[in-house]
Scaffold this motif. Structure first.
Motif, mmCIF file in Angstrom:
data_model
loop_
_atom_site.group_PDB
_atom_site.id
_atom_site.type_symbol
_atom_site.label_atom_id
_atom_site.label_comp_id
_atom_site.label_asym_id
_atom_site.label_seq_id
_atom_site.Cartn_x
_atom_site.Cartn_y
_atom_site.Cartn_z
ATOM 1 N N GLU A 1 -76.504 16.585 21.368
ATOM 2 C CA GLU A 1 -75.656 17.081 20.285
ATOM 3 C C GLU A 1 -74.189 16.814 20.630
ATOM 4 O O GLU A 1 -73.754 17.015 21.744
ATOM 5 N N SER A 2 -73.442 16.362 19.650
ATOM 6 C CA SER A 2 -72.040 16.046 19.899
ATOM 7 C C SER A 2 -71.231 16.359 18.653
ATOM 8 O O SER A 2 -71.758 16.461 17.570
ATOM 9 N N THR A 3 -69.953 16.487 18.819
ATOM 10 C CA THR A 3 -69.087 16.900 17.717
ATOM 11 C C THR A 3 -68.250 15.757 17.173
ATOM 12 O O THR A 3 -67.266 15.988 16.488
ATOM 13 N N GLY A 4 -68.613 14.514 17.476
ATOM 14 C CA GLY A 4 -67.810 13.383 17.031
ATOM 15 C C GLY A 4 -66.803 12.963 18.078
ATOM 16 O O GLY A 4 -66.050 12.034 17.894
ATOM 17 N N VAL A 5 -66.781 13.682 19.184
ATOM 18 C CA VAL A 5 -65.935 13.316 20.324
ATOM 19 C C VAL A 5 -66.845 13.275 21.535
ATOM 20 O O VAL A 5 -67.646 14.187 21.745
ATOM 21 N N ASP A 6 -66.767 12.182 22.320
ATOM 22 C CA ASP A 6 -67.675 12.052 23.443
ATOM 23 C C ASP A 6 -67.213 12.891 24.637
ATOM 24 O O ASP A 6 -66.222 13.626 24.563
ATOM 25 N N ALA A 7 -67.939 12.768 25.753
ATOM 26 C CA ALA A 7 -67.665 13.607 26.930
ATOM 27 C C ALA A 7 -66.280 13.357 27.506
ATOM 28 O O ALA A 7 -65.719 14.216 28.161
ATOM 29 N N ASN A 8 -65.733 12.166 27.245
ATOM 30 C CA ASN A 8 -64.402 11.855 27.764
ATOM 31 C C ASN A 8 -63.286 12.183 26.772
ATOM 32 O O ASN A 8 -62.120 11.871 27.026
ATOM 33 N N GLY A 9 -63.657 12.756 25.641
ATOM 34 C CA GLY A 9 -62.654 13.099 24.646
ATOM 35 C C GLY A 9 -62.281 11.955 23.723
ATOM 36 O O GLY A 9 -61.349 12.073 22.931
ATOM 37 N N ASN A 10 -63.023 10.832 23.791
ATOM 38 C CA ASN A 10 -62.735 9.699 22.906
ATOM 39 C C ASN A 10 -63.393 9.923 21.547
ATOM 40 O O ASN A 10 -64.546 10.322 21.470
ATOM 41 N N SER A 11 -62.650 9.658 20.495
ATOM 42 C CA SER A 11 -63.228 9.794 19.161
ATOM 43 C C SER A 11 -64.137 8.609 18.889
ATOM 44 O O SER A 11 -63.901 7.515 19.373
ATOM 45 N N PHE A 12 -65.184 8.826 18.096
ATOM 46 C CA PHE A 12 -66.142 7.765 17.821
ATOM 47 C C PHE A 12 -65.568 6.784 16.806
ATOM 48 O O PHE A 12 -64.889 7.158 15.856
ATOM 49 N N ASP A 13 -65.876 5.506 17.031
ATOM 50 C CA ASP A 13 -65.334 4.433 16.209
ATOM 51 C C ASP A 13 -66.459 3.890 15.326
ATOM 52 O O ASP A 13 -67.417 3.297 15.822
ATOM 53 N N PHE A 14 -66.318 4.092 14.005
ATOM 54 C CA PHE A 14 -67.379 3.671 13.084
ATOM 55 C C PHE A 14 -67.302 2.184 12.736
ATOM 56 O O PHE A 14 -68.172 1.670 12.055
ATOM 57 N N THR A 15 -66.258 1.495 13.194
ATOM 58 C CA THR A 15 -66.165 0.058 12.916
ATOM 59 C C THR A 15 -66.909 -0.752 13.977
ATOM 60 O O THR A 15 -67.287 -1.895 13.736
ATOM 61 N N THR A 16 -67.090 -0.180 15.160
ATOM 62 C CA THR A 16 -67.868 -0.869 16.188
ATOM 63 C C THR A 16 -69.263 -0.249 16.206
ATOM 64 O O THR A 16 -69.427 0.905 16.565
ATOM 65 N N LYS A 17 -70.237 -1.027 15.798
ATOM 66 C CA LYS A 17 -71.598 -0.509 15.674
ATOM 67 C C LYS A 17 -72.570 -1.433 16.387
ATOM 68 O O LYS A 17 -72.404 -2.654 16.380
ATOM 69 N N LEU A 18 -73.546 -0.851 17.032
ATOM 70 C CA LEU A 18 -74.545 -1.626 17.752
ATOM 71 C C LEU A 18 -75.826 -1.634 16.919
ATOM 72 O O LEU A 18 -76.638 -0.727 16.995
ATOM 73 N N LEU A 19 -75.950 -2.671 16.084
ATOM 74 C CA LEU A 19 -77.065 -2.745 15.138
ATOM 75 C C LEU A 19 -78.301 -3.408 15.734
ATOM 76 O O LEU A 19 -79.425 -3.070 15.381
ATOM 77 N N HIS A 20 -78.088 -4.383 16.636
ATOM 78 C CA HIS A 20 -79.195 -5.239 17.070
ATOM 79 C C HIS A 20 -79.447 -5.091 18.564
ATOM 80 O O HIS A 20 -78.522 -5.197 19.375
ATOM 81 N N LEU A 21 -80.707 -4.855 18.916
ATOM 82 C CA LEU A 21 -81.092 -4.769 20.322
ATOM 83 C C LEU A 21 -82.569 -5.109 20.459
ATOM 84 O O LEU A 21 -83.327 -5.063 19.479
ATOM 85 N N ALA A 22 -82.973 -5.492 21.681
ATOM 86 C CA ALA A 22 -84.367 -5.860 21.935
ATOM 87 C C ALA A 22 -84.734 -5.434 23.351
ATOM 88 O O ALA A 22 -83.912 -5.508 24.269
ATOM 89 N N TRP A 23 -85.986 -4.986 23.511
ATOM 90 C CA TRP A 23 -86.491 -4.555 24.814
ATOM 91 C C TRP A 23 -87.391 -5.647 25.373
ATOM 92 O O TRP A 23 -88.233 -6.184 24.656
ATOM 93 N N HIS A 24 -87.199 -5.984 26.652
ATOM 94 C CA HIS A 24 -88.026 -6.990 27.310
ATOM 95 C C HIS A 24 -89.502 -6.582 27.209
ATOM 96 O O HIS A 24 -89.833 -5.408 27.360
ATOM 97 N N PRO A 25 -90.414 -7.532 26.929
ATOM 98 C CA PRO A 25 -91.818 -7.151 26.678
ATOM 99 C C PRO A 25 -92.556 -6.567 27.867
ATOM 100 O O PRO A 25 -93.549 -5.860 27.687
ATOM 101 N N SER A 26 -92.109 -6.823 29.105
ATOM 102 C CA SER A 26 -92.868 -6.324 30.257
ATOM 103 C C SER A 26 -92.024 -5.601 31.299
ATOM 104 O O SER A 26 -92.567 -5.073 32.266
ATOM 105 N N GLU A 27 -90.714 -5.564 31.134
ATOM 106 C CA GLU A 27 -89.846 -4.900 32.105
ATOM 107 C C GLU A 27 -88.890 -3.947 31.392
ATOM 108 O O GLU A 27 -88.700 -4.037 30.187
ATOM 109 N N ASN A 28 -88.288 -3.061 32.175
ATOM 110 C CA ASN A 28 -87.272 -2.173 31.622
ATOM 111 C C ASN A 28 -85.933 -2.905 31.614
ATOM 112 O O ASN A 28 -85.090 -2.749 32.500
ATOM 113 N N SER A 29 -85.781 -3.732 30.617
ATOM 114 C CA SER A 29 -84.570 -4.526 30.445
ATOM 115 C C SER A 29 -84.249 -4.586 28.959
ATOM 116 O O SER A 29 -85.147 -4.817 28.138
#
Length: 514
Positions: free
Chosen positions: A472-500
């Motif tokens: 749970e967070s209030t829109g400010v992270d643990a370091n006090g930085n405000s969240f930036d809605f212009t930088t978004k991480l939309l795409h990611l993939a998990w390696h099929p056999s390793e934790n990568s």
């Protein structure tokens, strides 16, 4: 999931949370560097072996990477054991090649520009050392073959430049060309007579006449488009998925799903059609579709209303009726203006053995058991702190962002992206409280927030169905930085056999391992 069931049954309980480390980055931006729109990554996909990774961008390019650290470990099993390689060895990839997959087009009939942006990439089965993959933009799917070819070059020329001034060859060619010839090149003086009159071989032959010597200098990767699957979608393609039979694949747009044969590009079969007779009656659209990983007759597709439908291709040619419907019942009194918008599923993925389906809507990840259609097995809150900000997110269109999701190969964890280039990793074994927040940077753990308390039980009858609140967070992270809605991480993939995990932050590709 076989591996998952064994872990769940073990008395040791859920596995310990993973400690993620930075592996490498491709296309890292310097501080203040402006990102070109065409360079922003729009698709990521590992192949089945995990030895190759493909990315697509908004400029229509596909970039391939290959794993290098496994190639260093060739040799007998005895040698490998003697060297005692650690399983968690630092995974390393290197740039392999890139090619222009799609170009911008214009539909003159509809007066529409068709973007070159790559929406999805899917790897196909390898053959004879060549790599095969499908890539698609909004309208056209292409089947690519990438193969190493030896570059052959002529190392010795046919003529010796020193002997060019000899004059014997030049004089013979000019004198023979001035001679009158009949049809078919026959000389009036009879065949071959000109050799004895105008030309004589010097003793020892002509030193300037040699056969060219062709040598192979180096190998280069050549990408060839083998087939183009076009003119089958009126709306934007949002998904492509390979079938386990290795011969067919599906493509999905807002209203239809088509079935293709990889060998046949001029026809496809429409297997799902949700388009109403009157478009004013349209209430939902298809948002994602995927084949079952092992059953070639089964596929699942999600909708903008938050439901997932399981379809059996054996039932009928046009699968208007679904075999199973998965949707979560709305809590009474919780409905608001944004309820339907944030319920829209942006991505679905089958687990490795096909028992579970992971779905991502705007606020949550949900894990579904295909044998239990009463509700999700688990729900993970991705960024609950955004709920009070839904009005702002609607105003700037961020509420329509489409985040992808992925499962680990062993089925023990799930992951998805968020804003400020953050992504989340959750443990999905019953009893697990793993809920890690990572940042797509060289120091992924720097925005760590406290792990939440144990997940609370939902009101459902199933003992395994839990709601995990996430951090749970209030829109400010643990370091006090405000969240930036212009930088978004939309795409990611998990390696099929390793934790990568490989993830895209704008034009940069970050890779992490645990």
């Amino acid at each position: 999931m076989n591996g998952r069931d064994e872990v769940v049954a073990a008395p040791a309980g859920p596995p310990q949370p993973l400690e993620w480390k930075f592996s490498q980055v491709f296309g890292e931006r310097t501080a203040g560097e402006e990102v070109q729109e065409v360079d922003i990554i729009s698709a990521i996909e590992f192949d089945k072996s995990g030895d190759h990774l493909a990315t697509g961008d908004r400029g229509g390019r596909v970039v391939l990477f290959e794993r290098t650290d496994t190639k260093d470990q060739r040799g007998s099993r005895r040698d490998m054991e003697r060297m005692d390689y650690s399983i968690s060895r630092h995974p390393e990839f290197r740039y392999k090649t890139e090619f222009q997959s799609h170009e911008p087009e214009f539909d003159y009939l509809k007066s529409l520009e068709i973007e070159e942006k790559i929406n999805k990439i899917k790897w196909c089965q390898t053959s004879n050392g060549a790599l095969f993959l499908l890539s698609t933009n909004d309208k056209t799917i292409k089947f690519w073959k990438v193969q190493e070819k030896k570059v052959k070059k002529v190392s010795d020329m046919n003529l010796d430049p020193k002997a060019m001034g000899n004059g014997s060859i030049a004089s013979s060619s000019s004198s023979s060309s001035s001679r009158s010839n009949l049809a078919n090149g026959v000389s009036p003086d009879g065949p071959y007579n000109y050799l004895s009159k105008d030309f004589s071989f010097p003793p020892g032959g002509i030193p300037s006449l040699r056969l060219p010597l062709v040598t192979s200098h180096e190998t280069s990767l050549v990408a060839r488009c083998r087939r183009v699957y076009a003119h089958a979608h009126d709306y934007h393609i949002n998904s492509i998925s390979n079938n386990s039979d290795g011969e067919t694949f599906i493509s999905a747009d807002d209203l239809r799903i088509n079935l293709w044969n990889l060998e046949i590009s001029n026809q496809s079969f429409n297997i799902v059609d949700v388009k109403p007779t009157n478009m004013e009656d349209l209430t939902e659209v298809i948002t994602s579709a995927e084949f079952h990983p092992t059953h070639c007759n089964t596929l699942a597709y999600s909708s903008s209303k938050g439901s997932i439908r399981l379809v059996d291709l054996r039932q009928s040619a046009l699968c208007d009726s679904h075999a199973k419907l998965f949707e979560e019942q709305e809590t009474p009194g919780s409905r608001s203006f944004f309820t339907e918008i944030i319920a829209s599923i942006s991505d679905i993925k089958f687990g490795k053995d096909g028992r579970y389906i992971l779905s991502r809507d705007y606020m949550t990840l949900k894990l579904w058991d295909i044998n239990m259609d009463s509700g999700p097995v688990s729900t993970f809150q991705v960024h609950e702190y955004l709920r009070p900000k839904l009005c702002d997110l609607y105003e700037n269109d961020s509420i329509f962002d489409k985040f992808e999701c992925c499962l680990s190969g062993d089925g023990l964890r799930v992951s998805t992206g968020s804003y400020s280039n953050l992504f989340r990793v959750f443990g999905c074994v019953p009893g697990s409280t793993e809920a890690t927040t990572l940042e797509a940077s060289k120091n992924p753990m720097r925005r760590q927030v406290p792990t939440p308390s144990r997940p609370s039980r939902s009101l459902g009858n199933s003992l395994t169905r839990v709601v995990r609140r996430g951090a749970e967070s209030t829109g400010v992270d643990a370091n006090g930085n405000s969240f930036d809605f212009t930088t978004k991480l939309l795409h990611l993939a998990w390696h099929p056999s390793e934790n990568s995990i490989a993830c895209a932050a704008a034009n940069s590709l970050y890779m992490y391992y645990a």
